[in-house]
Scaffold this motif. Structure first.
Motif, PDB file in Angstrom:
ATOM      1  N   GLN A 191      17.513 -48.221  -3.702  1.00 43.84           N
ATOM      2  CA  GLN A 191      18.428 -48.053  -2.579  1.00 43.84           C
ATOM      3  C   GLN A 191      18.964 -49.412  -2.160  1.00 43.84           C
ATOM      4  O   GLN A 191      18.207 -50.312  -1.814  1.00 43.84           O
ATOM      5  N   PHE A 192      20.273 -49.563  -2.226  1.00 51.35           N
ATOM      6  CA  PHE A 192      20.903 -50.785  -1.752  1.00 51.35           C
ATOM      7  C   PHE A 192      20.807 -50.849  -0.229  1.00 51.35           C
ATOM      8  O   PHE A 192      20.855 -49.811   0.440  1.00 51.35           O
ATOM      9  N   GLU A 249      30.883 -42.435  -7.819  1.00 52.75           N
ATOM     10  CA  GLU A 249      31.469 -41.562  -6.796  1.00 52.75           C
ATOM     11  C   GLU A 249      32.270 -40.437  -7.445  1.00 52.75           C
ATOM     12  O   GLU A 249      32.229 -39.294  -6.997  1.00 52.75           O
ATOM     13  N   GLY A 267      21.781 -50.960   3.447  1.00 54.05           N
ATOM     14  CA  GLY A 267      22.938 -50.404   4.151  1.00 54.05           C
ATOM     15  C   GLY A 267      23.431 -49.076   3.600  1.00 54.05           C
ATOM     16  O   GLY A 267      24.463 -48.584   4.046  1.00 54.05           O
ATOM     17  N   THR A 268      22.720 -48.501   2.622  1.00 53.87           N
ATOM     18  CA  THR A 268      23.126 -47.193   2.095  1.00 53.87           C
ATOM     19  C   THR A 268      22.096 -46.140   2.479  1.00 53.87           C
ATOM     20  O   THR A 268      20.949 -46.460   2.778  1.00 53.87           O
ATOM     21  N   ASP A 269      22.516 -44.894   2.440  1.00 50.48           N
ATOM     22  CA  ASP A 269      21.597 -43.778   2.640  1.00 50.48           C
ATOM     23  C   ASP A 269      20.863 -43.522   1.329  1.00 50.48           C
ATOM     24  O   ASP A 269      21.410 -43.784   0.248  1.00 50.48           O
ATOM     25  N   MET A 308      30.655 -48.384  -8.777  1.00 54.47           N
ATOM     26  CA  MET A 308      30.656 -47.549  -7.571  1.00 54.47           C
ATOM     27  C   MET A 308      31.679 -46.419  -7.720  1.00 54.47           C
ATOM     28  O   MET A 308      31.381 -45.255  -7.431  1.00 54.47           O
ATOM     29  N   THR A 348      25.950 -44.088  -5.133  1.00 58.67           N
ATOM     30  CA  THR A 348      26.139 -45.439  -5.680  1.00 58.67           C
ATOM     31  C   THR A 348      24.808 -46.149  -5.947  1.00 58.67           C
ATOM     32  O   THR A 348      24.760 -47.083  -6.739  1.00 58.67           O
ATOM     33  N   ASN A 349      23.726 -45.680  -5.333  1.00 56.34           N
ATOM     34  CA  ASN A 349      22.406 -46.239  -5.635  1.00 56.34           C
ATOM     35  C   ASN A 349      22.006 -45.983  -7.084  1.00 56.34           C
ATOM     36  O   ASN A 349      21.152 -46.681  -7.629  1.00 56.34           O
ATOM     37  N   ASP A 372      20.437 -40.901  -0.354  1.00 58.58           N
ATOM     38  CA  ASP A 372      21.129 -39.994  -1.273  1.00 58.58           C
ATOM     39  C   ASP A 372      22.535 -40.477  -1.650  1.00 58.58           C
ATOM     40  O   ASP A 372      23.285 -39.754  -2.301  1.00 58.58           O
ATOM     41  N   ASP A 373      22.890 -41.697  -1.302  1.00 61.52           N
ATOM     42  CA  ASP A 373      24.193 -42.258  -1.687  1.00 61.52           C
ATOM     43  C   ASP A 373      24.226 -42.394  -3.207  1.00 61.52           C
ATOM     44  O   ASP A 373      23.396 -43.082  -3.801  1.00 61.52           O
TER      45      ASP A 373
END
Length: 193
Positions: A118-119, A169, A121-123, A165, A128-129, A125-126
């Motif tokens: 997990q990066f 996405e 500042g991300t959630d 990213m 982009t992780n 479940d984002d």
């Protein structure tokens, strides 16, 4: 927790490399060493942090001593510990300290991959992780000289992150899941495929 067979951990990691990293072109530099058979797969199975650091020491020294034409890079897979991403992230400080202790900072570098990466500042479940999500906790050992050559050959290397990213996405969680790049089922789990 049952131990994961070494060949299972390597097969899962190879599938992830082929389908996600190379298949989605998340790292444009990964295909050549893979095709040339220059990626070394190592597994640290069982044990704890001391055993992992001993395995990391051995793999760093082996990579530094190896002919780059034979071994360009190493993936050290850790299937039986560090399942918690924060524990894995904390261990990276020890890994970097070991790199310094061996006098290999500036010669080799360590890139982290984890199933729950997990990066900041991300959630969780984002999607982009997923650029740094591997089937098992993995330390990618790279030669600095190889990274420098790759960046010279790819003048807009800083654009890779943004391209990745956008790729993820567009792919979305369903597309990522359809790649089948997660871990194989454990003996006590229901089959996932």
């Amino acid at each position: 927790m049952p131990l994961i067979a070494l060949d299972t951990a390597i097969a899962d990691t190879r599938r992830w490399l082929e389908r996600a990293v190379i298949g989605l072109n998340l790292c444009p530099f990964a295909k050549a060493p893979h095709v040339k058979g220059q990626v070394h797969y190592a597994v640290c199975s069982g044990g704890g942090r001391a055993e992992l650091l001993a395995a990391l020491r051995a793999e760093l020294l082996a990579l530094a001593a190896a002919d780059p034409e034979q071994r360009e890079t190493t993936l050290l897979i850790v299937p039986d510990q560090l399942g918690d991403f924060l524990d894995f992230n904390d261990m990276l400080d020890d890994a970097e300290a070991l790199l310094d202790e061996l006098g290999l900072a500036g010669v080799l570098q360590i890139a982290p991959f984890h199933p729950r990466f997990q990066f900041a500042g991300t959630d969780p479940d984002d999607i982009t992780n997923a650029t740094n999500r591997s089937p098992w906790p993995t330390l990618h050992l790279l030669r600095e000289a190889s990274v420098d050559r790759a960046v010279e050959a790819f003048p807009e290397a800083e654009a890779i992150y943004e391209t990745n990213m956008a790729t993820l996405e567009k792919l979305g969680p369903r597309g990522w899941a359809a790649l089948g790049v997660g871990p194989s089922a454990r003996a006590d789990d229901e089959p996932t495929r």
